[in-house]
Scaffold this motif. Structure first.
Motif, PDB file in Angstrom:
ATOM      1  N   VAL A  81       1.765  13.298   3.800  1.00  0.00           N
ATOM      2  CA  VAL A  81       1.907  14.702   4.227  1.00  0.00           C
ATOM      3  C   VAL A  81       0.627  15.471   3.939  1.00  0.00           C
ATOM      4  CG1 VAL A  81       3.081  16.883   3.662  1.00  0.00           C
ATOM      5  CG2 VAL A  81       4.421  14.838   4.125  1.00  0.00           C
ATOM      6  N   GLU A  82       0.088  15.283   2.738  1.00  0.00           N
ATOM      7  CA  GLU A  82      -1.144  15.978   2.374  1.00  0.00           C
ATOM      8  C   GLU A  82      -2.306  15.537   3.266  1.00  0.00           C
ATOM      9  OE1 GLU A  82      -3.391  18.720   0.077  1.00  0.00           O
ATOM     10  OE2 GLU A  82      -1.262  18.466   0.495  1.00  0.00           O
ATOM     11  N   PHE A  83      -2.413  14.243   3.539  1.00  0.00           N
ATOM     12  CA  PHE A  83      -3.465  13.744   4.412  1.00  0.00           C
ATOM     13  C   PHE A  83      -3.305  14.314   5.826  1.00  0.00           C
ATOM     14  CE2 PHE A  83      -5.193  10.853   7.534  1.00  0.00           C
ATOM     15  CZ  PHE A  83      -6.477  10.613   7.043  1.00  0.00           C
ATOM     16  N   ALA A  84      -2.088  14.295   6.345  1.00  0.00           N
ATOM     17  CA  ALA A  84      -1.843  14.801   7.705  1.00  0.00           C
ATOM     18  C   ALA A  84      -2.184  16.286   7.809  1.00  0.00           C
ATOM     19  CB  ALA A  84      -0.389  14.558   8.096  1.00  0.00           C
ATOM     20  N   ARG A  85      -1.872  17.022   6.761  1.00  0.00           N
ATOM     21  CA  ARG A  85      -2.160  18.465   6.759  1.00  0.00           C
ATOM     22  C   ARG A  85      -3.658  18.736   6.786  1.00  0.00           C
ATOM     23  NH1 ARG A  85      -3.242  22.530   3.203  1.00  0.00           N
ATOM     24  NH2 ARG A  85      -3.396  21.135   1.415  1.00  0.00           N
ATOM     25  N   LEU A  86      -4.426  17.930   6.075  1.00  0.00           N
ATOM     26  CA  LEU A  86      -5.858  18.188   5.937  1.00  0.00           C
ATOM     27  C   LEU A  86      -6.752  17.433   6.916  1.00  0.00           C
ATOM     28  CD1 LEU A  86      -6.093  18.101   2.040  1.00  0.00           C
ATOM     29  CD2 LEU A  86      -6.095  20.129   3.518  1.00  0.00           C
ATOM     30  N   HIS A  87      -6.362  16.212   7.296  1.00  0.00           N
ATOM     31  CA  HIS A  87      -7.314  15.342   7.990  1.00  0.00           C
ATOM     32  C   HIS A  87      -6.809  14.710   9.286  1.00  0.00           C
ATOM     33  CE1 HIS A  87      -9.695  15.652   4.365  1.00  0.00           C
ATOM     34  NE2 HIS A  87      -8.685  15.183   3.649  1.00  0.00           N
ATOM     35  N   ALA A  88      -5.611  14.997   9.722  1.00  0.00           N
ATOM     36  CA  ALA A  88      -5.085  14.314  10.911  1.00  0.00           C
ATOM     37  C   ALA A  88      -4.919  15.282  12.082  1.00  0.00           C
ATOM     38  CB  ALA A  88      -3.741  13.658  10.596  1.00  0.00           C
ATOM     39  N   SER A  89      -5.100  14.732  13.248  1.00  0.00           N
ATOM     40  CA  SER A  89      -4.883  15.459  14.493  1.00  0.00           C
ATOM     41  C   SER A  89      -4.385  14.462  15.525  1.00  0.00           C
ATOM     42  CB  SER A  89      -6.195  16.086  14.985  1.00  0.00           C
ATOM     43  OG  SER A  89      -6.039  16.564  16.308  1.00  0.00           O
ATOM     44  N   PRO A  90      -3.438  14.899  16.372  1.00  0.00           N
ATOM     45  CA  PRO A  90      -2.988  13.976  17.410  1.00  0.00           C
ATOM     46  C   PRO A  90      -4.025  13.782  18.518  1.00  0.00           C
ATOM     47  CG  PRO A  90      -1.858  16.080  17.630  1.00  0.00           C
ATOM     48  CD  PRO A  90      -2.682  16.144  16.371  1.00  0.00           C
ATOM     49  N   PHE A  91      -5.126  14.528  18.461  1.00  0.00           N
ATOM     50  CA  PHE A  91      -6.121  14.500  19.530  1.00  0.00           C
ATOM     51  C   PHE A  91      -7.419  13.794  19.147  1.00  0.00           C
ATOM     52  CE2 PHE A  91      -3.619  18.452  19.739  1.00  0.00           C
ATOM     53  CZ  PHE A  91      -2.826  18.102  20.816  1.00  0.00           C
ATOM     54  N   THR A  92      -7.519  13.337  17.909  1.00  0.00           N
ATOM     55  CA  THR A  92      -8.720  12.623  17.463  1.00  0.00           C
ATOM     56  C   THR A  92      -8.299  11.374  16.688  1.00  0.00           C
ATOM     57  OG1 THR A  92      -8.837  13.890  15.402  1.00  0.00           O
ATOM     58  CG2 THR A  92     -10.093  14.737  17.271  1.00  0.00           C
ATOM     59  N   PRO A  93      -9.182  10.390  16.582  1.00  0.00           N
ATOM     60  CA  PRO A  93      -8.840   9.181  15.816  1.00  0.00           C
ATOM     61  C   PRO A  93      -8.582   9.520  14.344  1.00  0.00           C
ATOM     62  CG  PRO A  93     -10.806   8.829  17.131  1.00  0.00           C
ATOM     63  CD  PRO A  93     -10.484  10.296  17.213  1.00  0.00           C
ATOM     64  N   VAL A  94      -7.661   8.802  13.750  1.00  0.00           N
ATOM     65  CA  VAL A  94      -7.335   8.986  12.340  1.00  0.00           C
ATOM     66  C   VAL A  94      -8.169   8.005  11.531  1.00  0.00           C
ATOM     67  CG1 VAL A  94      -5.496   8.931  10.623  1.00  0.00           C
ATOM     68  CG2 VAL A  94      -4.994   9.702  12.945  1.00  0.00           C
ATOM     69  N   ASP A  95      -8.764   8.478  10.454  1.00  0.00           N
ATOM     70  CA  ASP A  95      -9.612   7.658   9.598  1.00  0.00           C
ATOM     71  C   ASP A  95      -8.738   6.825   8.659  1.00  0.00           C
ATOM     72  OD1 ASP A  95     -11.454   6.561   7.848  1.00  0.00           O
ATOM     73  OD2 ASP A  95     -12.585   8.425   7.594  1.00  0.00           O
ATOM     74  N   ALA A  96      -8.539   5.556   8.990  1.00  0.00           N
ATOM     75  CA  ALA A  96      -7.667   4.670   8.210  1.00  0.00           C
ATOM     76  C   ALA A  96      -8.219   4.434   6.811  1.00  0.00           C
ATOM     77  CB  ALA A  96      -7.478   3.337   8.936  1.00  0.00           C
ATOM     78  N   ARG A  97      -9.526   4.342   6.680  1.00  0.00           N
ATOM     79  CA  ARG A  97     -10.113   4.142   5.346  1.00  0.00           C
ATOM     80  C   ARG A  97      -9.835   5.334   4.442  1.00  0.00           C
ATOM     81  NH1 ARG A  97     -15.586   2.327   7.802  1.00  0.00           N
ATOM     82  NH2 ARG A  97     -15.029   0.256   8.485  1.00  0.00           N
ATOM     83  N   ARG A  98      -9.974   6.506   4.989  1.00  0.00           N
ATOM     84  CA  ARG A  98      -9.732   7.723   4.204  1.00  0.00           C
ATOM     85  C   ARG A  98      -8.266   7.836   3.804  1.00  0.00           C
ATOM     86  NH1 ARG A  98     -12.294  13.471   6.005  1.00  0.00           N
ATOM     87  NH2 ARG A  98     -12.393  14.322   3.901  1.00  0.00           N
ATOM     88  N   LEU A  99      -7.374   7.483   4.716  1.00  0.00           N
ATOM     89  CA  LEU A  99      -5.945   7.514   4.405  1.00  0.00           C
ATOM     90  C   LEU A  99      -5.605   6.498   3.320  1.00  0.00           C
ATOM     91  CD1 LEU A  99      -3.053   8.447   4.823  1.00  0.00           C
ATOM     92  CD2 LEU A  99      -2.901   6.893   6.781  1.00  0.00           C
ATOM     93  N   ALA A 100      -6.142   5.285   3.419  1.00  0.00           N
ATOM     94  CA  ALA A 100      -5.896   4.267   2.396  1.00  0.00           C
ATOM     95  C   ALA A 100      -6.450   4.726   1.047  1.00  0.00           C
ATOM     96  CB  ALA A 100      -6.518   2.939   2.804  1.00  0.00           C
ATOM     97  N   ALA A 101      -7.620   5.360   1.068  1.00  0.00           N
ATOM     98  CA  ALA A 101      -8.214   5.863  -0.174  1.00  0.00           C
ATOM     99  C   ALA A 101      -7.371   6.977  -0.780  1.00  0.00           C
ATOM    100  CB  ALA A 101      -9.635   6.352   0.086  1.00  0.00           C
ATOM    101  N   ALA A 102      -6.689   7.754   0.050  1.00  0.00           N
ATOM    102  CA  ALA A 102      -5.820   8.819  -0.457  1.00  0.00           C
ATOM    103  C   ALA A 102      -4.493   8.269  -0.976  1.00  0.00           C
ATOM    104  CB  ALA A 102      -5.558   9.844   0.644  1.00  0.00           C
ATOM    105  N   MET A 103      -3.994   7.217  -0.348  1.00  0.00           N
ATOM    106  CA  MET A 103      -2.692   6.674  -0.732  1.00  0.00           C
ATOM    107  C   MET A 103      -2.771   5.746  -1.946  1.00  0.00           C
ATOM    108  SD  MET A 103      -0.759   6.067   2.857  1.00  0.00           S
ATOM    109  CE  MET A 103       0.895   6.298   2.217  1.00  0.00           C
ATOM    110  N   THR A 104      -3.880   5.048  -2.127  1.00  0.00           N
ATOM    111  CA  THR A 104      -3.988   4.082  -3.223  1.00  0.00           C
ATOM    112  C   THR A 104      -3.760   4.721  -4.593  1.00  0.00           C
ATOM    113  OG1 THR A 104      -5.383   2.588  -1.936  1.00  0.00           O
ATOM    114  CG2 THR A 104      -5.472   2.369  -4.330  1.00  0.00           C
TER     115      THR A 104
END
Length: 131
Positions: A85-108
């Motif tokens: 939720v925090e990642f989606a609020r700050l770094h995700a958009s349905p109109f641009t690619p999602v940074d999988a590395r950044r998401l994994a770094a946030a979730m780990t």
């Protein structure tokens, strides 16, 4: 998600025998635990813009850790949802690619706080859709 990230995800899925969600799978001396897909809203300016969907596999430090993780799945899911939720609020958009590395770094770190036996969060599927 870039083509190379998709290729890495496909190679990871092909190289390990992924168990059913909440189950451990052993491959080449390393243990992996799959989690159910996490879906969270992408919110911008108080409006739901879309949905972020992520499927993850937890890479464990040892086999004992993978076995006990099934008992902690509700806690892991709560931590994963919070981080997504925090990642989606700050770094995700349905109109641009999602940074999988950044998401994994946030979730780990979020999931490692639940169980120190988690070595790494591996993203095996990631998508963002508009609402």
């Amino acid at each position: 998600m870039t083509r190379s990230a998709l290729t890495v995800s496909a190679m990871l899925a092909a190289s390990i025998a992924i168990a059913a969600p909440g189950q451990a799978a052993e491959a080449q001396g390393t243990d992996f635990v799959t989690m159910d897909e996490i879906s969270v809203p992408i919110v911008d300016a108080s409006r739901v813009e879309g949905v972020l969907r992520v499927s993850i596999v937890l890479q464990m430090r040892d086999a004992d850790g993978a076995a006990r993780l099934a008992q902690r799945m509700p806690e892991l899911r709560a931590a994963g949802l919070s981080a997504a939720v925090e990642f989606a609020r700050l770094h995700a958009s349905p109109f641009t690619p999602v940074d999988a590395r950044r998401l994994a770094a946030a979730m780990t770190p979020a999931l490692s706080r639940v169980d120190a036996g988690i070595a790494k969060v591996l993203i095996v599927r990631l998508s963002a859709f508009s609402a």
